[in-house]
Design a protein around this motif. Structure first.
Motif, PDB file in Angstrom:
ATOM      1  N   ARG A 112      -1.291  30.303 -52.355  1.00  0.00           N
ATOM      2  CA  ARG A 112      -1.652  31.249 -53.406  1.00  0.00           C
ATOM      3  C   ARG A 112      -0.397  31.810 -54.077  1.00  0.00           C
ATOM      4  NH1 ARG A 112      -6.105  34.418 -55.109  1.00  0.00           N
ATOM      5  NH2 ARG A 112      -5.361  35.428 -56.985  1.00  0.00           N
ATOM      6  N   ALA A 113       0.660  32.024 -53.294  1.00  0.00           N
ATOM      7  CA  ALA A 113       1.895  32.555 -53.870  1.00  0.00           C
ATOM      8  C   ALA A 113       2.453  31.616 -54.922  1.00  0.00           C
ATOM      9  CB  ALA A 113       2.926  32.803 -52.775  1.00  0.00           C
ATOM     10  N   ASN A 127      -9.383  30.319 -63.430  1.00  0.00           N
ATOM     11  CA  ASN A 127      -8.616  31.563 -63.417  1.00  0.00           C
ATOM     12  C   ASN A 127      -9.492  32.762 -63.055  1.00  0.00           C
ATOM     13  OD1 ASN A 127      -6.136  30.378 -63.999  1.00  0.00           O
ATOM     14  ND2 ASN A 127      -6.335  30.666 -66.202  1.00  0.00           N
ATOM     15  N   LEU A 131      -9.771  32.665 -59.374  1.00  0.00           N
ATOM     16  CA  LEU A 131      -8.522  33.115 -58.758  1.00  0.00           C
ATOM     17  C   LEU A 131      -8.395  34.632 -58.817  1.00  0.00           C
ATOM     18  CD1 LEU A 131      -6.054  30.406 -60.115  1.00  0.00           C
ATOM     19  CD2 LEU A 131      -6.709  30.750 -57.723  1.00  0.00           C
ATOM     20  N   SER A 132      -8.810  35.230 -59.919  1.00  0.00           N
ATOM     21  CA  SER A 132      -8.718  36.685 -60.061  1.00  0.00           C
ATOM     22  C   SER A 132      -9.602  37.406 -59.054  1.00  0.00           C
ATOM     23  CB  SER A 132      -9.116  37.101 -61.481  1.00  0.00           C
ATOM     24  OG  SER A 132      -8.209  36.581 -62.434  1.00  0.00           O
ATOM     25  N   VAL A 171       0.747  29.417 -56.769  1.00  0.00           N
ATOM     26  CA  VAL A 171      -0.132  29.448 -57.948  1.00  0.00           C
ATOM     27  C   VAL A 171       0.137  30.702 -58.773  1.00  0.00           C
ATOM     28  CG1 VAL A 171      -2.527  29.578 -58.730  1.00  0.00           C
ATOM     29  CG2 VAL A 171      -1.914  28.058 -56.841  1.00  0.00           C
ATOM     30  N   ASP A 172       0.259  31.844 -58.083  1.00  0.00           N
ATOM     31  CA  ASP A 172       0.512  33.094 -58.803  1.00  0.00           C
ATOM     32  C   ASP A 172       1.857  33.065 -59.513  1.00  0.00           C
ATOM     33  OD1 ASP A 172      -1.913  34.041 -57.973  1.00  0.00           O
ATOM     34  OD2 ASP A 172      -1.110  35.333 -56.388  1.00  0.00           O
ATOM     35  N   ALA A 173       2.885  32.530 -58.843  1.00  0.00           N
ATOM     36  CA  ALA A 173       4.217  32.472 -59.456  1.00  0.00           C
ATOM     37  C   ALA A 173       4.212  31.598 -60.702  1.00  0.00           C
ATOM     38  CB  ALA A 173       5.232  31.948 -58.445  1.00  0.00           C
ATOM     39  N   GLY A 209       1.635  31.253 -62.682  1.00  0.00           N
ATOM     40  CA  GLY A 209       0.815  31.862 -63.727  1.00  0.00           C
ATOM     41  C   GLY A 209      -0.580  31.300 -63.863  1.00  0.00           C
ATOM     42  N   GLY A 210      -1.043  30.528 -62.871  1.00  0.00           N
ATOM     43  CA  GLY A 210      -2.392  29.986 -62.934  1.00  0.00           C
ATOM     44  C   GLY A 210      -2.534  28.844 -63.916  1.00  0.00           C
ATOM     45  N   ASP A 234      -4.504  33.265 -48.570  1.00  0.00           N
ATOM     46  CA  ASP A 234      -3.125  32.783 -48.602  1.00  0.00           C
ATOM     47  C   ASP A 234      -3.016  31.407 -49.236  1.00  0.00           C
ATOM     48  OD1 ASP A 234      -2.260  35.069 -47.190  1.00  0.00           O
ATOM     49  OD2 ASP A 234      -2.809  34.129 -45.292  1.00  0.00           O
TER      50      ASP A 234
END
Length: 289
Positions: free
Chosen positions: A154-155, A70, A73-74, A157-159, A161-162, A79
């Motif tokens: 990436r979208a 995480n 990712l931050s 994964v972000d949706a 919540g990681g 993409d």
């Protein structure tokens, strides 16, 4: 080109980390950024490259593999997200072939077949890809397989919540359960990922933790810890950790229950053939470095 964020957690494995980084540097798809997170190594990780695409972060105190991912990712853009564990390896064409498959098949999640190799690069087993035929399949078993084989948008994964930071060994399965039902997926038959099995492998030393996390996934997602596939998976891990008469017999029974007697024998024969298989040139080259 599409930028890929490569997420690589590490702890106390300098030689393995250097080898994993080399496998990223060798990618034929060059539009990537690599985010390494040192999760509290006793001696802080260092790099033998000044490539500006490579970024090193550190947790002064270990927080676990999911927190390390995480953190990466931050810090990352891109993409796409590609996961790589510090003791695994990629073929040079891995990212390029996965991005091509994603475009061809309108997929947001692509994984590859894998090779299981020993610490000197000998092939122990070739793991063909599996494909879910619906959400229930993924609740019975992690058909996606090793996180190092996965490229995901990436979208997505972000949706989702990681990564769940209360999980470690099965955190990737937890994430796939939150992502896969909502996106297009594709699996490449090419063995473009090598998984190195060694005494410190998380899934060998962490059997108790695997069983605890299975109970968490059963509560959260309705996974089936008593399915034939999971019985085979767990008995396989016990057999890998301690190869004796009892664990061998349990593994054979579980394999027959899952695949039938003939199927189990074919799998055992396949494992025997794999041990005589020469490692691909890219594996041999990386293991020599």
């Amino acid at each position: 080109m599409t930028r890929v964020a490569v997420v690589l957690p590490t702890k106390d494995r300098p030689p393995e980390l250097a080898r994993a980084v080399r496998s990223v540097l060798s990618q034929t798809h060059t539009d990537w950024e690599l985010h390494i997170v040192d999760d509290g190594s006793a001696a802080p990780a260092s790099l033998a490259t000044d490539d500006p695409r490579v970024h090193l972060h550190r947790h002064d105190t270990a927080r676990g593999v999911s927190a390390a991912r995480n953190t990466a990712l931050s810090a990352a853009g891109g993409d796409w997200v590609a996961l790589l564990d510090d003791d695994d390896l990629w073929a040079p064409e891995k990212l390029a072939h996965q991005l091509g498959a994603a475009a061809t098949h309108d997929a947001e999640m692509v994984w590859t077949a894998t090779l299981l190799i020993d610490p000197v690069g000998r092939v122990l087993r070739a793991n063909p890809v599996m494909r879910p035929d619906g959400p229930e399949t993924l609740r019975r078993f992690n058909v996606v397989g090793e996180p190092s084989s996965v490229l995901v948008s990436r979208a997505a994964v972000d949706a989702a919540g990681g990564f769940a930071e209360d999980l470690s060994i099965l955190a990737d399965w937890d994430l796939w359960l939150r992502i896969a039902p909502h996106v297009g997926t594709w699996a490449l038959d090419e063995p473009l990922t090598a998984i190195v099995e060694h005494p410190g492998s998380m899934q060998i030393v962490g059997l108790t933790e695997i069983e605890r996390e299975l109970a968490v996934l059963a509560e959260r997602h309705g996974v089936h810890p008593d399915s034939p596939e999971m019985e085979l998976y767990l008995t396989g891990k016990r057999w890998a950790a301690h190869r004796g008469v009892r664990t061998t017999a349990a593994y054979l029974r579980a394999s027959a229950r899952t695949h039938g007697t003939r199927g189990a024998l074919r799998r055992l024969a396949g494992r025997g053939r794999a041990r005589t298989r020469l490692a691909p040139a890219w594996v041999s080259e990386l293991m020599r470095c």
